[in-house]
Design a protein around this motif. Sequence first.
Motif, mmCIF file in Angstrom:
data_model
loop_
_atom_site.group_PDB
_atom_site.id
_atom_site.type_symbol
_atom_site.label_atom_id
_atom_site.label_comp_id
_atom_site.label_asym_id
_atom_site.label_seq_id
_atom_site.Cartn_x
_atom_site.Cartn_y
_atom_site.Cartn_z
ATOM 1 N N THR A 60 -11.477 -1.324 -5.766
ATOM 2 C CA THR A 60 -11.518 -0.621 -4.483
ATOM 3 C C THR A 60 -12.407 0.607 -4.603
ATOM 4 O OG1 THR A 60 -9.564 0.567 -5.190
ATOM 5 C CG2 THR A 60 -9.232 -1.336 -3.776
ATOM 6 N N ARG A 117 1.685 -6.636 -0.828
ATOM 7 C CA ARG A 117 0.776 -6.573 -1.982
ATOM 8 C C ARG A 117 0.598 -8.015 -2.448
ATOM 9 N NH1 ARG A 117 3.383 -7.697 -6.677
ATOM 10 N NH2 ARG A 117 5.627 -7.481 -6.671
ATOM 11 N N ASN A 177 -3.801 -6.222 -8.553
ATOM 12 C CA ASN A 177 -4.189 -5.565 -7.305
ATOM 13 C C ASN A 177 -5.664 -5.843 -7.100
ATOM 14 O OD1 ASN A 177 -3.882 -4.152 -4.983
ATOM 15 N ND2 ASN A 177 -3.560 -2.149 -5.949
HETATM 16 C C1 LIG Z 1 -3.500 -1.574 -4.540
HETATM 17 O O1 LIG Z 1 -4.710 -0.978 -4.136
HETATM 18 C C2 LIG Z 1 -4.638 -0.386 -2.835
HETATM 19 C C3 LIG Z 1 -6.020 0.093 -2.467
HETATM 20 O O2 LIG Z 1 -6.533 0.943 -3.457
HETATM 21 C C4 LIG Z 1 -3.606 0.755 -2.868
HETATM 22 O O3 LIG Z 1 -3.486 1.319 -1.576
HETATM 23 C C5 LIG Z 1 -2.258 0.175 -3.296
HETATM 24 O O4 LIG Z 1 -1.310 1.203 -3.438
HETATM 25 C C6 LIG Z 1 -2.379 -0.568 -4.618
HETATM 26 N N1 LIG Z 1 -1.110 -1.233 -4.894
HETATM 27 C C7 LIG Z 1 -0.542 -1.263 -6.096
HETATM 28 C C8 LIG Z 1 0.749 -2.017 -6.190
HETATM 29 O O5 LIG Z 1 -1.037 -0.734 -7.065
#
Ligand SMILES: *[C@@H]1O[C@H](CO)[C@@H](O)[C@H](O)[C@H]1NC(C)=O
Length: 451
Positions: A59, A119, A89
Motif C-alpha cells: 500500500t 480483511r 494483507n
Molecule cells: C491492511 O492494510 C490496510 C491498508 O494499509 C490497513 O488499513 C489495514 O489496517 C491493514 N490490516 C491489517 C490486518 O494489517
Amino acid sequence: MASSSSFYVFLCSLAVFLFLGSHAAKPLDPFGSTGIHLSIRKNMTSLQYYTPVEMGSGTGDHINILKYSAKLVIDLGGQLLWVNCDEYNSTSYRPIPCGSAKCKAARGSGCVGCNLPPRPGCTNNTCGVYAYNSIKNLLASEGLGEDVMSVYSTNGVSIIVSYDVPHFPFSCAAPFLLKGLASGTNGMIGLARTPTSLPNQIALAIKLPHPRKFALCIPSSTESGFGDIFIGGGPYYMAPYAKDLSKLLTTTPLLTNPVSTAPVYSEGEPSDEYFIGVKAIRVDGTKLVSFNISLLAIDKKGVGGTKLSPIAPYTLLHTSIYKALVSEFVKKAATKKIKRVTSVAPFGACFSTKTLSSTQTGPFVPTIDLVLQKDSVYWRIYGANSMVQVNKDVLCLGFVDGGSNPRTSIVVGGHQMENYVLEFDTSNYPKFGFSSSLLLHNSSCSHSRIF
Ligand SMILES: *[C@@H]1O[C@H](CO)[C@@H](O)[C@H](O)[C@H]1NC(C)=O
Ligand SMILES: *[C@@H]1O[C@H](CO)[C@@H](O)[C@H](O)[C@H]1NC(C)=O
Ligand SMILES: *[C@@H]1O[C@H](CO)[C@@H](O)[C@H](O)[C@H]1NC(C)=O
Ligand SMILES: *[C@@H]1O[C@H](CO)[C@@H](O)[C@H](O)[C@H]1NC(C)=O
Ligand SMILES: *[C@@H]1O[C@H](CO)[C@@H](O)[C@H](O)[C@H]1NC(C)=O
C-alpha cells in the motif's frame, strides 16, 4: 495418511473444469523463455519441501514492492493453494463471491461470512472451499479469494524475467491449519490435476509452450542451492551435466484412480493425484514374489496401486510388500558382506556404515527397481535414495511399513524422489517422465539459477 480417513460430502454444484476465460493469457517474453520457474527448498528437520512465492500488493509508497513472501509446503496431491491469512494483507486481494463461475471451478460450495472488521479471510458472501493440511490430515472450510502472484520465466538454465500472475485463487486459512508444517512456512501449494492447482493457474495466465506439463527436481539438501519446479515444459538443464534432461526421460502412463483420494469429493469424481503402474519390484535384479500382486493394481473402489507423494518423507509400502522388500534386501546385502545391525524405528533394516563403501550414487547397496509397463522400463533407486543415515554408524533402508490395509499400496515418498527430474504431463495421453539419478551425471537438484 491423507487418503486413509477420507469422508464423503455430496456437493450440489457440478464441477466446472476451467475458469471462464475472462482474462487473456500473456505471451512469454521474447528473451528465450520456455516456461516458468519456482524454486524448491527442503527443511532438513521436518523433511518437508517448500517453495517461496511473493503474493499481493503493498500500500501507499510501497505499491508493488511490499509483497507478502509466503513459504508454501509443496503438496503434489493438493487441490489448491492456502495461506494463513492472519498475516496476509494486500490491496489487490479480492474475495470470490459464492455461486460465481470461479467458485464452481474451484469446487466451492456454500457461502462464508464474517462479523469482524473486513480483511483478507474475513469477508461476506464469499465462496467456501476446503483448505486441507495433508500432513496432519486437517480440513477447514474457508473463504476463497484471489490476488496477484509473482513468478519468473526461465529458459531451463537461468531465470529471465518476473511475471505477475493476476487473479491467482487461494484459500485464506486460519492459523490452526499450519499445525505440523515446518516453522517459517505459511501454507501449502497444490500441484494436483485440478483447475486451481499451481501449474494450471499459471498456464491460464501465461501462454506456455506445453501448458499441461510441469516438472520437479527435488533437492536432498539446500545447502548448495535449490531445487526446481518448471511449468510449461523443457528444456531442463542441471549443471554441470550439459544435456537437456527433458529429452532423456523414460515415460510411463499416468493412471486414473476412478475414486477420489481427496478428503472431500463428489460422487463419481476420480482422484486428481498422480498414480503410476508399478508392475513389480526388483532388488539387485530379483523380483519380489511373496506378496499378492493384485495389490499393485487399482481396483474399482480406488484401492491399491502406486501414487507419488513427497508429503510422505519415505516411501510407504503395504505390509506384505514391505516385508518382501526388507527380506530380499537383507539377503542381497548379506551377499555383499554388509553387516546388519539393530533396527532403528521407523525403519526395518539397518546396517553398519563400516561395511558400506560409497559410490557416486550413495552407499553401495543393492539397487531397487520399480518396474513399470514392462521389465525393461524401470525407475532405479540407488543407495543415496534408498538409505537413510540415522547416526554416524548406522544407515537404514528408507522405506516404511504403511500398514496391512492402506488405501494405496505404494506411496512413493520424498526421499526416493530426490535428485531425479520428474515430469508430469496431463495432456490427452497423461504420462510421467523420469530421468536417471542425476548423481550418475555428477549433478543434483541443488543449484542456483540466477539472472
Ligand atoms: C491492511 O492494510 C490496510 C491498508 O494499509 C490497513 O488499513 C489495514 O489496517 C491493514 N490490516 C491489517 C490486518 O494489517
Ligand atoms: C457481514 O455482514 C454483516 C451483516 O450485514 C455485517 O454486520 C458485517 O460487518 C459484515 N462483515 C464484513 C466483514 O463486512
Ligand atoms: C525446519 O522446521 C523446523 C520444525 O518446524 C524448525 O524448527 C526449523 O527452524 C526449520 N528450519 C529452517 C531452516 O527453516
Ligand atoms: C489377492 O488379492 C485379491 C484381491 O484382494 C484376491 O481376490 C485374491 O484371492 C488374492 N490372491 C491370493 C493368492 O491371495
Ligand atoms: C564424476 O566425478 C567423478 C569424480 O569427481 C569422476 O571420476 C567421474 O568420471 C565423473 N563422472 C561423470 C559422468 O562426469
